[in-house]
Design an enzyme around this catalytic site. Sequence first.
Site, mmCIF file in Angstrom:
data_model
loop_
_atom_site.group_PDB
_atom_site.id
_atom_site.type_symbol
_atom_site.label_atom_id
_atom_site.label_comp_id
_atom_site.label_asym_id
_atom_site.label_seq_id
_atom_site.Cartn_x
_atom_site.Cartn_y
_atom_site.Cartn_z
ATOM 1 N N SER A 295 0.814 -1.219 0.000
ATOM 2 C CA SER A 295 0.000 0.000 0.000
ATOM 3 C C SER A 295 0.841 1.260 0.000
ATOM 4 O O SER A 295 0.321 2.354 -0.199
ATOM 5 C CB SER A 295 -0.920 0.007 1.228
ATOM 6 O OG SER A 295 -0.150 -0.042 2.423
ATOM 7 N N HIS A 316 -2.649 -3.124 -6.165
ATOM 8 C CA HIS A 316 -3.032 -2.744 -4.808
ATOM 9 C C HIS A 316 -4.542 -2.817 -4.604
ATOM 10 O O HIS A 316 -5.301 -2.012 -5.139
ATOM 11 C CB HIS A 316 -2.540 -1.322 -4.502
ATOM 12 C CG HIS A 316 -2.902 -0.849 -3.133
ATOM 13 N ND1 HIS A 316 -3.220 0.453 -2.855
ATOM 14 C CD2 HIS A 316 -3.025 -1.524 -1.951
ATOM 15 C CE1 HIS A 316 -3.518 0.568 -1.587
ATOM 16 N NE2 HIS A 316 -3.408 -0.605 -1.011
ATOM 17 N N GLU A 328 -5.480 -0.248 -7.678
ATOM 18 C CA GLU A 328 -4.428 0.565 -8.276
ATOM 19 C C GLU A 328 -3.415 -0.374 -8.940
ATOM 20 O O GLU A 328 -2.897 -1.290 -8.290
ATOM 21 C CB GLU A 328 -3.722 1.413 -7.214
ATOM 22 C CG GLU A 328 -4.570 2.549 -6.673
ATOM 23 C CD GLU A 328 -3.914 3.283 -5.527
ATOM 24 O OE1 GLU A 328 -4.114 4.503 -5.418
ATOM 25 O OE2 GLU A 328 -3.206 2.642 -4.720
ATOM 26 N N ASN A 366 -3.713 6.456 -1.041
ATOM 27 C CA ASN A 366 -3.107 6.588 0.286
ATOM 28 C C ASN A 366 -2.299 7.872 0.422
ATOM 29 O O ASN A 366 -2.159 8.410 1.521
ATOM 30 C CB ASN A 366 -2.241 5.372 0.595
ATOM 31 C CG ASN A 366 -3.088 4.160 0.951
ATOM 32 O OD1 ASN A 366 -4.262 4.281 1.260
ATOM 33 N ND2 ASN A 366 -2.490 2.984 0.894
#
Length: 600
Positions: A295, A316, A328, A366
């Site tokens: 992540s 991800h 992702e 993130n």
Amino acid sequence: MPGSGGTVRLAKIVGLQEALKIILPGGDVRARKAKKIGLVDAVFPGTDSFRNQHVFWKHVMKFAESKLWKSPNRTYSPNKTWTDYFLNATSVGNWLVGRQAAQGLDKMAKGKYPGPYFALDSTLNSVQSPEEDAEALEAKHFGVLGNSSQSKALISLFKMMEGSKKFKEKCHGASGVDPKKIGIVGAGVMGSQIAVLCAKKNLRVYMRDIKEEVVQKGLELVRSTFQRRVEKGRMTSEAAEKNIALVTGGTSVDGFKDCDLIIEAAVEVMHLKKKIFQELEKIVPPSCVIATNTSSLSITELASVLETPERCVGIHFFNPVGKMPLVEVIKGPSTSLDAVATGYRFALQLAKVPVICSDCPGFIVNRILGIYMGEAVNLAIEGCKLPFVDAALLEFGMPMGPFRLMDEVGLDVAAHVAPVLEKGLGERYTSDERYLQLVKENQQWLGKKTGKGFYKYDAKGKQGALNQAFETKLNRLVSRNKRKLSKSTIADRCVLVMLNEACMILEEKIVESVPDLDLSMVMGTGFAPFTGGLLSYADYRGISVCVDRMRVLAERFGKRFEPHPMLIKMAREGARFFPNRPEPKALRQIPPSECPRSKL
């Protein structure tokens, strides 16, 4: 909202209660359910046993012939009991159904999505008015909704989602590998959830972990997931067993030898992941793509230990894997187009929404969430009450407040990622050391997974009251000069720092397009879908308005709110992120107060 008479006729066919169950959520109706409620006259099998059998169409033709010379005659009645008759066919019953439905909408839609409210009003009116009058009201409501900013934003979001399915266009002509067998390194919760998704799509899976007990626990999670689907009537026992059998596991690496794609889902420790990658490269076939589910860690650094770094890619998934639609697909400088295409194709196979991005700390979601949650912590240390901050962002349109989100992610996970983002992206990600130490010293309060974080949670994970013990410790960090801020100021602080970070991501070309960033925000964070996404929100609010507000915030709260040069230039030139969409000034956002039958 269904138009062309949809809200007018449906209730007359299936009854008011069943009509609202279909219209308000806008979902699908299974064939047998449709037959049961009288929505369709007959249900026929749709699967052929051999080519050109045309079972379904033969049944349809036979059915049509049987009705050809007869007068239309539907004997179905939605009023099977006196209760049904009371609720469907009396004004008092209609009022009760409408009130309950409106209360449900207020709870779920919170007045942010006007469509269901207008559809409810039109449907209720249709059972009490002549058809011509009912159709006139439906048309009026449809027109009001059609010219709203919410409608245009949601239509744009739908188009972005459909655009993500254009594989060849998104992957620049690369075909990649169509994976048939997936290897998963790590049989923990994340790895097991990915295995479930694969099995649902009839892909073979081999899960490997270093401990046999962890492997067995992962396999049991897979089995229990499918068994729950059987218990809920969503699949047969035979189908479940077939899916369960697709997932195998063990401590040996031999199961990886015939895999098309390996996904590493081990703990977030770089040296451990590097070791795993080096071991995998020696075992898997040359055509196998080696992916990581990290992540935050660098794809570029991970790929550097491989002799063939071009086959390293990030895939991800977001937690919980079964519910979060975004994936992702991360490319490093050496990642080949075919490796990216394989990751993208795999995400589409799992019915996910993939977005391609370049390697950077935190990637897209993130990275932006990191600065959002960091600002929320800043607010707490300035003395803002946690529930008040959460309420401000809920009212803005986020699915949950930032502190509730941190509980969901895990306070330890968020605290672990924060230094990674700071190291890679600079001081704007600097966290208060006292707060990080507080999290480190209170491992019993890590959020939902430990039953307590900022809030308390029951055995089923349902949020309860504020964790007063943790709040007391957090309050010791509060500066003497406590701030009293309005909800709008709190929302602006959290949202506009995200907007600034989004501009940096665009400037660095981390994403390939503006729509990709907005799609990532909605699908990966739940960012207020009725706005169309973070950048779409900025367009509707007005870029110059955002810039002026950020300058005020910068003067009051610090230079992190200084508007990005991209925003300043756009404001000066009157530019928009989405110049081909309708002019925001020509649209109007329908407020909750104008949603029919709402009590908000």
